[in-house]
Design an enzyme around this catalytic site. Sequence first.
Site, PDB file in Angstrom:
ATOM      1  N   SER A   1      -3.515  33.111 -26.955  1.00  0.00           N
ATOM      2  CA  SER A   1      -4.268  33.951 -27.878  1.00  0.00           C
ATOM      3  C   SER A   1      -4.934  35.104 -27.130  1.00  0.00           C
ATOM      4  O   SER A   1      -4.266  35.935 -26.536  1.00  0.00           O
ATOM      5  CB  SER A   1      -5.279  33.099 -28.653  1.00  0.00           C
ATOM      6  OG  SER A   1      -5.804  33.802 -29.752  1.00  0.00           O
TER       7      SER A   1
ATOM      8  N   GLU B   1       3.310  37.341 -31.178  1.00  0.00           N
ATOM      9  CA  GLU B   1       2.921  36.340 -32.161  1.00  0.00           C
ATOM     10  C   GLU B   1       1.518  36.691 -32.627  1.00  0.00           C
ATOM     11  O   GLU B   1       0.859  37.551 -32.059  1.00  0.00           O
ATOM     12  CB  GLU B   1       2.989  34.927 -31.565  1.00  0.00           C
ATOM     13  CG  GLU B   1       2.122  34.682 -30.346  1.00  0.00           C
ATOM     14  CD  GLU B   1       0.686  34.312 -30.664  1.00  0.00           C
ATOM     15  OE1 GLU B   1       0.424  33.769 -31.751  1.00  0.00           O
ATOM     16  OE2 GLU B   1      -0.200  34.583 -29.835  1.00  0.00           O
TER      17      GLU B   1
ATOM     18  N   HIS C   1       0.287  29.939 -32.511  1.00  0.00           N
ATOM     19  CA  HIS C   1      -0.978  29.229 -32.658  1.00  0.00           C
ATOM     20  C   HIS C   1      -0.841  27.858 -33.315  1.00  0.00           C
ATOM     21  O   HIS C   1      -1.840  27.171 -33.511  1.00  0.00           O
ATOM     22  CB  HIS C   1      -1.957  30.086 -33.466  1.00  0.00           C
ATOM     23  CG  HIS C   1      -2.632  31.159 -32.662  1.00  0.00           C
ATOM     24  ND1 HIS C   1      -1.938  32.203 -32.116  1.00  0.00           N
ATOM     25  CD2 HIS C   1      -3.934  31.326 -32.314  1.00  0.00           C
ATOM     26  CE1 HIS C   1      -2.786  32.988 -31.470  1.00  0.00           C
ATOM     27  NE2 HIS C   1      -3.992  32.471 -31.558  1.00  0.00           N
TER      28      HIS C   1
END
Length: 280
Positions: free
Chosen positions: A102, A195, A262
């Site tokens: 992330s 992503e 995620h």
Amino acid sequence: MEVGLAACSNGHNKEWTPQVDELVQVLNDMGVQTALAEHIVATKDEFSGTDEERASDLMSFYKDDSIDAIYDISGGDLANGVLKYLDFDIIANSNKTFWGYSDLTTVINAIYTMTGKSSVLYQVKNMVYSEAEFQQERFRNYLAGTTEELFNLQYKFLQGTQMKGVVVGGNIRCFTKLAGTKYWPDLKGKILLLEAYGGGSGQIATLFNQLEQIGVFEQLAGVLLGTFTSYEKENLEYSVYDLLKMHISDTLPVAMTKEIGHGHDSKAIVIGKEMEFIAK
């Protein structure tokens, strides 16, 4: 084996402390000893410490010869704040691998740009989330020397049939924070992994616009799309690939995988390593 648990991005909420304790126990049960960074739990707003303090935590692990790897267990928005305080010469000469996901996309790509070293895009806290048992088995096998379950990806091509290059990128929102900085990687001939956790069509489209406008898609050997968690839960007419096609040539290879992102079931991928993808 001993690892350092760092938190370069947002501090953990106090109620998440049991998760950290559980992760420590899980790792200990696998024979992995842990050392916790001083600044993990948020103390002021979203900060567990200043940018310099969090960077110092990370560098202390790099300097400690007893630490074999560094797992960052945070996420959010703050990770790029530590970059100016990192000693990349020490990182370059270290044999430790940094793990995170992330918002840690910023640190991972900065490490590659400044040192050429690879890192792992993966959240080790997956081992205490909803797919804990599955993830623990994968990780236990990885520690035993079997990497396939954690790292081998299932993918399919949406455009083209093969691509080869060093993989860079990660979370699209966090990766674009590096644009215009010295931490931005050279994208020529690279495979760009993208992503996202949040964002609807407008948010993702504007990030694709930015990447196109700074010339990213002209340089790449290919694009690998991971999961776009919130986007895929909405009933949207455009797919992420539909949006991407508005910004790329019809000759740029594009593949997608449901195994990076995620999701609590996500696998790991090495950023800064050459990989080859071939249509099956």
